[in-house]
Design a protein around this motif. Sequence first.
Motif, mmCIF file in Angstrom:
data_model
loop_
_atom_site.group_PDB
_atom_site.id
_atom_site.type_symbol
_atom_site.label_atom_id
_atom_site.label_comp_id
_atom_site.label_asym_id
_atom_site.label_seq_id
_atom_site.Cartn_x
_atom_site.Cartn_y
_atom_site.Cartn_z
ATOM 1 N N ILE A 31 -11.340 60.474 59.183
ATOM 2 C CA ILE A 31 -11.134 61.031 60.522
ATOM 3 C C ILE A 31 -11.519 60.001 61.581
ATOM 4 O O ILE A 31 -10.775 59.753 62.535
ATOM 5 C CB ILE A 31 -11.930 62.340 60.698
ATOM 6 C CG1 ILE A 31 -11.332 63.431 59.789
ATOM 7 C CG2 ILE A 31 -11.946 62.787 62.160
ATOM 8 C CD1 ILE A 31 -12.176 64.677 59.660
ATOM 9 N N ILE A 32 -12.667 59.369 61.412
ATOM 10 C CA ILE A 32 -13.103 58.341 62.364
ATOM 11 C C ILE A 32 -12.114 57.180 62.377
ATOM 12 O O ILE A 32 -11.754 56.667 63.443
ATOM 13 C CB ILE A 32 -14.539 57.889 62.041
ATOM 14 C CG1 ILE A 32 -15.513 59.017 62.392
ATOM 15 C CG2 ILE A 32 -14.895 56.597 62.783
ATOM 16 C CD1 ILE A 32 -16.931 58.807 61.904
ATOM 17 N N ASP A 33 -11.650 56.758 61.201
ATOM 18 C CA ASP A 33 -10.646 55.687 61.135
ATOM 19 C C ASP A 33 -9.382 56.090 61.882
ATOM 20 O O ASP A 33 -8.788 55.275 62.593
ATOM 21 C CB ASP A 33 -10.297 55.352 59.683
ATOM 22 C CG ASP A 33 -11.409 54.615 58.957
ATOM 23 O OD1 ASP A 33 -12.359 54.134 59.619
ATOM 24 O OD2 ASP A 33 -11.335 54.531 57.711
ATOM 25 N N TRP A 34 -8.955 57.350 61.734
ATOM 26 C CA TRP A 34 -7.747 57.792 62.428
ATOM 27 C C TRP A 34 -7.930 57.692 63.944
ATOM 28 O O TRP A 34 -7.048 57.188 64.646
ATOM 29 C CB TRP A 34 -7.380 59.233 62.028
ATOM 30 C CG TRP A 34 -6.041 59.625 62.587
ATOM 31 C CD1 TRP A 34 -4.829 59.472 62.001
ATOM 32 C CD2 TRP A 34 -5.789 60.183 63.888
ATOM 33 N NE1 TRP A 34 -3.837 59.905 62.847
ATOM 34 C CE2 TRP A 34 -4.392 60.337 64.010
ATOM 35 C CE3 TRP A 34 -6.605 60.553 64.957
ATOM 36 C CZ2 TRP A 34 -3.792 60.863 65.151
ATOM 37 C CZ3 TRP A 34 -5.999 61.074 66.099
ATOM 38 C CH2 TRP A 34 -4.611 61.224 66.191
ATOM 39 N N PHE A 35 -9.070 58.162 64.432
ATOM 40 C CA PHE A 35 -9.332 58.067 65.871
ATOM 41 C C PHE A 35 -9.368 56.609 66.325
ATOM 42 O O PHE A 35 -8.813 56.266 67.366
ATOM 43 C CB PHE A 35 -10.639 58.768 66.245
ATOM 44 C CG PHE A 35 -10.513 60.252 66.379
ATOM 45 C CD1 PHE A 35 -9.695 60.820 67.350
ATOM 46 C CD2 PHE A 35 -11.205 61.101 65.540
ATOM 47 C CE1 PHE A 35 -9.582 62.200 67.485
ATOM 48 C CE2 PHE A 35 -11.094 62.484 65.662
ATOM 49 C CZ PHE A 35 -10.273 63.021 66.630
ATOM 50 N N THR A 36 -10.017 55.752 65.546
ATOM 51 C CA THR A 36 -10.118 54.335 65.900
ATOM 52 C C THR A 36 -8.739 53.700 65.986
ATOM 53 O O THR A 36 -8.451 52.953 66.919
ATOM 54 C CB THR A 36 -10.987 53.592 64.860
ATOM 55 O OG1 THR A 36 -12.273 54.181 64.833
ATOM 56 C CG2 THR A 36 -11.107 52.117 65.200
ATOM 57 N N GLU A 37 -7.875 54.018 65.039
ATOM 58 C CA GLU A 37 -6.545 53.417 64.989
ATOM 59 C C GLU A 37 -5.589 54.010 66.010
ATOM 60 O O GLU A 37 -4.662 53.334 66.467
ATOM 61 C CB GLU A 37 -5.953 53.581 63.594
ATOM 62 C CG GLU A 37 -6.689 52.777 62.537
ATOM 63 C CD GLU A 37 -6.294 53.152 61.125
ATOM 64 O OE1 GLU A 37 -5.278 53.877 60.949
ATOM 65 O OE2 GLU A 37 -7.000 52.734 60.202
ATOM 66 N N ASN A 38 -5.795 55.264 66.390
ATOM 67 C CA ASN A 38 -4.801 55.950 67.222
ATOM 68 C C ASN A 38 -5.206 56.251 68.644
ATOM 69 O O ASN A 38 -4.343 56.432 69.499
ATOM 70 C CB ASN A 38 -4.391 57.265 66.539
ATOM 71 C CG ASN A 38 -3.609 57.015 65.271
ATOM 72 O OD1 ASN A 38 -2.419 56.743 65.316
ATOM 73 N ND2 ASN A 38 -4.285 57.067 64.138
ATOM 74 N N LEU A 39 -6.512 56.332 68.931
ATOM 75 C CA LEU A 39 -6.910 56.765 70.270
ATOM 76 C C LEU A 39 -7.862 55.820 70.988
ATOM 77 O O LEU A 39 -8.337 56.159 72.062
ATOM 78 C CB LEU A 39 -7.572 58.160 70.196
ATOM 79 C CG LEU A 39 -6.667 59.301 69.745
ATOM 80 C CD1 LEU A 39 -7.433 60.608 69.813
ATOM 81 C CD2 LEU A 39 -5.415 59.392 70.586
ATOM 82 N N THR A 40 -8.163 54.687 70.420
ATOM 83 C CA THR A 40 -9.041 53.751 71.122
ATOM 84 C C THR A 40 -8.344 52.412 71.278
ATOM 85 O O THR A 40 -7.546 52.019 70.439
ATOM 86 C CB THR A 40 -10.375 53.548 70.378
ATOM 87 O OG1 THR A 40 -10.121 53.074 69.066
ATOM 88 C CG2 THR A 40 -11.184 54.848 70.300
ATOM 89 N N LYS A 41 -8.636 51.750 72.374
ATOM 90 C CA LYS A 41 -8.153 50.394 72.667
ATOM 91 C C LYS A 41 -6.687 50.174 72.309
ATOM 92 O O LYS A 41 -6.364 49.808 71.193
ATOM 93 C CB LYS A 41 -9.027 49.371 71.947
ATOM 94 C CG LYS A 41 -10.442 49.385 72.407
ATOM 95 C CD LYS A 41 -11.243 48.354 71.663
ATOM 96 C CE LYS A 41 -12.707 48.530 72.009
ATOM 97 N NZ LYS A 41 -13.587 47.948 71.037
ATOM 98 N N ASP A 42 -5.847 50.355 73.271
ATOM 99 C CA ASP A 42 -4.402 50.109 73.051
ATOM 100 C C ASP A 42 -4.125 48.634 72.915
ATOM 101 O O ASP A 42 -4.673 47.807 73.549
ATOM 102 C CB ASP A 42 -3.597 50.688 74.218
ATOM 103 C CG ASP A 42 -3.665 52.215 74.196
ATOM 104 O OD1 ASP A 42 -3.753 52.770 73.088
ATOM 105 O OD2 ASP A 42 -3.616 52.812 75.273
#
Length: 81
Positions: A70-81
């Motif tokens: 879940i954390i990996d998903w957020f990191t990849e999809n919702l942080t730092k474009d």
Amino acid sequence: MAEELTLYHYMSCPYCQRVRAYLENSGISVAMKDIQRDPAARDALIQIGGKGQVPCLVIDGQALYESSDIIDWFTENLTKD
């Protein structure tokens, strides 16, 4: 990207606490449903993913389990474009 996100959790779950801490530290806000306080949320979680395991991030109706995933998903999809 405008996925519909819901995090199923409960307060005393250490893995849920890890995900919630990540979200808070990252300034990410998602809908949350506490399966211990809301029996209907637990029923919905089981209907979506087939089990009552938390944390579970539901992304457009698809269940993602395991706090690290879940954390990996957020990191990849919702942080730092």
